[in-house]
Motif scaffolding. Structure first.
Motif, PDB file in Angstrom:
ATOM      1  N   ALA A   1      71.405  14.899  36.703  1.00 27.48           N
ATOM      2  CA  ALA A   1      70.813  15.600  35.562  1.00 27.48           C
ATOM      3  C   ALA A   1      71.755  16.682  35.043  1.00 27.48           C
ATOM      4  O   ALA A   1      71.890  16.879  33.831  1.00 27.48           O
ATOM      5  CB  ALA A   1      69.473  16.207  35.957  1.00 27.48           C
ATOM      6  N   MET A   2      72.410  17.382  35.961  1.00 27.68           N
ATOM      7  CA  MET A   2      73.389  18.406  35.555  1.00 27.68           C
ATOM      8  C   MET A   2      74.579  17.769  34.853  1.00 27.68           C
ATOM      9  O   MET A   2      75.075  18.275  33.843  1.00 27.68           O
ATOM     10  CB  MET A   2      73.853  19.196  36.779  1.00 27.68           C
ATOM     11  CG  MET A   2      72.776  20.022  37.440  1.00 27.68           C
ATOM     12  SD  MET A   2      73.399  20.862  38.918  1.00 27.68           S
ATOM     13  CE  MET A   2      71.931  21.756  39.437  1.00 27.68           C
TER      14      MET A   2
ATOM     15  N   ASP B   1      74.595  14.951  33.214  1.00 30.23           N
ATOM     16  CA  ASP B   1      74.155  14.493  31.896  1.00 30.23           C
ATOM     17  C   ASP B   1      74.090  15.656  30.909  1.00 30.23           C
ATOM     18  O   ASP B   1      74.461  15.516  29.736  1.00 30.23           O
ATOM     19  CB  ASP B   1      72.784  13.821  31.994  1.00 30.23           C
ATOM     20  CG  ASP B   1      72.834  12.499  32.758  1.00 30.23           C
ATOM     21  OD1 ASP B   1      73.939  11.942  32.893  1.00 30.23           O
ATOM     22  OD2 ASP B   1      71.773  12.047  33.237  1.00 30.23           O
ATOM     23  N   LYS B   2      73.611  16.803  31.393  1.00 26.83           N
ATOM     24  CA  LYS B   2      73.522  17.979  30.521  1.00 26.83           C
ATOM     25  C   LYS B   2      74.917  18.432  30.091  1.00 26.83           C
ATOM     26  O   LYS B   2      75.141  18.770  28.912  1.00 26.83           O
ATOM     27  CB  LYS B   2      72.816  19.114  31.260  1.00 26.83           C
ATOM     28  CG  LYS B   2      72.653  20.380  30.424  1.00 26.83           C
ATOM     29  CD  LYS B   2      72.013  21.495  31.220  1.00 26.83           C
ATOM     30  CE  LYS B   2      70.558  21.193  31.535  1.00 26.83           C
ATOM     31  NZ  LYS B   2      69.883  22.360  32.177  1.00 26.83           N
TER      32      LYS B   2
ATOM     33  N   GLU C   1      76.330  15.854  27.535  1.00 21.91           N
ATOM     34  CA  GLU C   1      75.674  16.005  26.236  1.00 21.91           C
ATOM     35  C   GLU C   1      76.222  17.214  25.483  1.00 21.91           C
ATOM     36  O   GLU C   1      76.492  17.153  24.284  1.00 21.91           O
ATOM     37  CB  GLU C   1      74.165  16.140  26.436  1.00 21.91           C
ATOM     38  CG  GLU C   1      73.384  16.242  25.142  1.00 21.91           C
ATOM     39  CD  GLU C   1      71.874  16.348  25.382  1.00 21.91           C
ATOM     40  OE1 GLU C   1      71.147  16.580  24.401  1.00 21.91           O
ATOM     41  OE2 GLU C   1      71.449  16.202  26.547  1.00 21.91           O
ATOM     42  N   LYS C   2      76.404  18.321  26.199  1.00 21.85           N
ATOM     43  CA  LYS C   2      76.936  19.535  25.572  1.00 21.85           C
ATOM     44  C   LYS C   2      78.375  19.318  25.125  1.00 21.85           C
ATOM     45  O   LYS C   2      78.773  19.761  24.032  1.00 21.85           O
ATOM     46  CB  LYS C   2      76.868  20.699  26.565  1.00 21.85           C
ATOM     47  CG  LYS C   2      77.209  22.049  25.936  1.00 21.85           C
ATOM     48  CD  LYS C   2      76.175  22.449  24.901  1.00 21.85           C
ATOM     49  CE  LYS C   2      76.411  23.836  24.368  1.00 21.85           C
ATOM     50  NZ  LYS C   2      75.408  24.233  23.347  1.00 21.85           N
TER      51      LYS C   2
ATOM     52  N   THR D   1      77.252  25.327  28.596  1.00 24.00           N
ATOM     53  CA  THR D   1      75.795  25.235  28.507  1.00 24.00           C
ATOM     54  C   THR D   1      75.120  26.579  28.764  1.00 24.00           C
ATOM     55  O   THR D   1      73.956  26.767  28.394  1.00 24.00           O
ATOM     56  CB  THR D   1      75.269  24.225  29.542  1.00 24.00           C
ATOM     57  OG1 THR D   1      75.668  24.653  30.860  1.00 24.00           O
ATOM     58  CG2 THR D   1      75.822  22.838  29.274  1.00 24.00           C
TER      59      THR D   1
ATOM     60  N   ASP E   1      74.330  27.483  31.684  1.00 22.76           N
ATOM     61  CA  ASP E   1      73.466  27.275  32.849  1.00 22.76           C
ATOM     62  C   ASP E   1      74.232  27.302  34.169  1.00 22.76           C
ATOM     63  O   ASP E   1      73.612  27.309  35.234  1.00 22.76           O
ATOM     64  CB  ASP E   1      72.744  25.927  32.739  1.00 22.76           C
ATOM     65  CG  ASP E   1      71.822  25.869  31.532  1.00 22.76           C
ATOM     66  OD1 ASP E   1      71.327  26.943  31.122  1.00 22.76           O
ATOM     67  OD2 ASP E   1      71.614  24.769  30.991  1.00 22.76           O
TER      68      ASP E   1
END
Length: 439
Positions: free
Chosen positions: A172-173, A175-176, A179-180, A312, A314
């Motif tokens: 998930a990280m 993918d994030k 995407e960014k 991101t 994050d």
């Protein structure tokens, strides 16, 4: 068969030779007249009508009956002057026909030369593409070998374990981050260079306009400016403290917690957070508004010298003199991965994430710069950047270049060429600074 008289045959000529035929035949398909011997010989070689190009066989030819009486010579051929005139006319026709053939030959030669040139150019392009393909395949195979060797190295203790139960960087990280990166790279290609960008002449006019002393005169080791409030400064000091200073009022507020000099400081670009890394082997997350320490990351075994925020917002990455770099999730406040590659023999001096967030640059005390794939934690390329320690590095905003500093000055590297050049990478530009120590 059809019978023709000699005078009628004189009016008919062969479609191939242009002369009255001795043994006339006519094509059932096209109706053209031919000399029998000539057309049969042609059909053995080509099998088509010499005029229309259609398929033609001897069975398609019809014999024409004609009287074989010898025709009298024309009046013009009964005297020497008449014969000379006939010969002259034939000569003129031959010259005209020869000229037309030569002209056509030159045109065919020109077309052939142009075709050969195009063929040669196409061969060169194909050879270049094949070479690039082979190089790409070789690089990919090398990357696969390194990736396959990584688990074995981890099993042998070359890669550090994740402390704090982080569990590694999740899908998930990844993918994030992907995407960014896609979002930023698309926008960056469309954005024009700002007309307000400072020129070389403007930079040469820069002068010191103010000095802000730290409390107790302690050494300032690190500095960052708030991304939204240009008057707010974050200063890392040698007395283990972190200062938040208002440049307009020169008032400062200390944040205490470190047990060693503060090497790096950084504001978060969107949240009320800031970070500091220290020689005490820790990295701290602070609240800008309250000045309280919110989280202490203590996953390194030596002083932390590098600190970078992901695009991101994050995640953060830190680098240390213990020859490792670490990836942190800010939402959970956990260390997801600590990476210590066996090929790294010297401690890190700094690190920085690429503007798109998928690669990480690290520098060491012994001249080397390494570029990493953040999602796989694999070393993509390593090269000697300076004769001694690399003190800092920075990616360009467009993501195409990397600048590094050392004792011999500043060097700029083209990231698009680094993967192909590898350890033999050459700087695109080198700015030698008189009396500089690369700081």
């Amino acid at each position: 068969a059809t019978r023709f008289h000699a005078e009628e045959m004189a009016a008919l000529v062969c479609s191939m030779s242009g002369e009255p035929p001795v043994e006339p035949v006519v094509s059932r398909k096209s109706g053209h007249l031919f000399e029998k011997k000539s057309i049969l010989k042609y059909l053995l070689e080509a099998g088509t009508c010499p005029v229309t190009g259609e398929e033609l066989s001897p069975s398609d030819l019809v014999d024409l009956k004609a009287h074989t009486a010898v025709r009298p010579k024309p009046v013009s051929a009964t005297s020497l002057p008449g014969l000379m005139g006939l010969f002259q006319n034939e000569w003129d026709s031959s010259v005209a026909e020869t000229y037309a053939l030569r002209k056509e030959l030159e045109q065919v030669r020109s077309e052939l030369a142009h075709t050969l040139y195009q063929h040669d150019a196409a061969c060169r392009v194909i050879a270049k593409l094949i070479k690039e393909r082979d190089e790409a395949v070789a690089n990919m195979q090398e990357a696969v070998k390194r990736a396959a060797a990584a688990p074995a190295a981890a099993a042998g203790g070359d890669r550090m374990d994740v402390e704090g139960g982080g569990g590694g960087i999740t899908d998930a990280m990844k993918d994030k981050m992907t995407e960014k990166s896609t979002e930023l790279s698309k926008g960056r290609k469309k954005r024009d260079i700002s007309p307000n960008l400072a020129t070389e002449a403007v930079l040469q006019q820069f002068r010191e306009v103010a000095t802000y002393p730290t409390p107790n005169g302690t050494e300032a080791c690190a500095l960052d400016v708030h991304p939204k409030n240009g008057n707010m400064l974050m200063i890392g000091c040698a007395d283990n403290s972190v200062l938040l200073m208002d440049r307009a009022s020169t008032q400062s507020r200390p944040m205490v917690g470190h047990a060693g000099r503060v090497n790096r400081v950084m504001f978060h670009n969107t949240q009320d957070l800031c970070f500091s890394s220290s020689a005490d082997s820790t990295t701290r997350m602070w609240s800008v508004s309250s000045g309280q320490s919110l989280k202490v990351f203590n996953d390194h075994k030596d002083q932390v010298t590098g600190l970078s925020l992901h695009a991101t917002g994050d995640f953060i990455v830190t680098a240390s003199k213990d020859k490792s770099w670490a990836f942190y999730d800010l939402e959970t406040g956990t260390c997801r991965q600590v990476v210590a590659d066996a090929s790294v023999t010297d401690g890190y001096t700094t690190c920085m994430l690429h503007p798109d967030g998928l690669i990480l640059g690290t520098a060491t005390e012994q001249q080397f710069v390494r570029v990493w794939d953040v999602k796989t934690q694999q070393n993509v390329v390593s090269f000697a950047a300076h004769p001694s320690a690399v003190s800092s590095l920075c990616f360009s905003e467009n993501g195409y270049h990397l600048a590094t500093t050392g004792a011999d000055g500043v060097k700029v590297w083209d990231l698009r060429k680094l993967a192909k050049q590898g350890a033999a990478a050459q700087a695109g530009k080198h700015f030698e600074l008189q009396g500089s120590e690369g700081r």
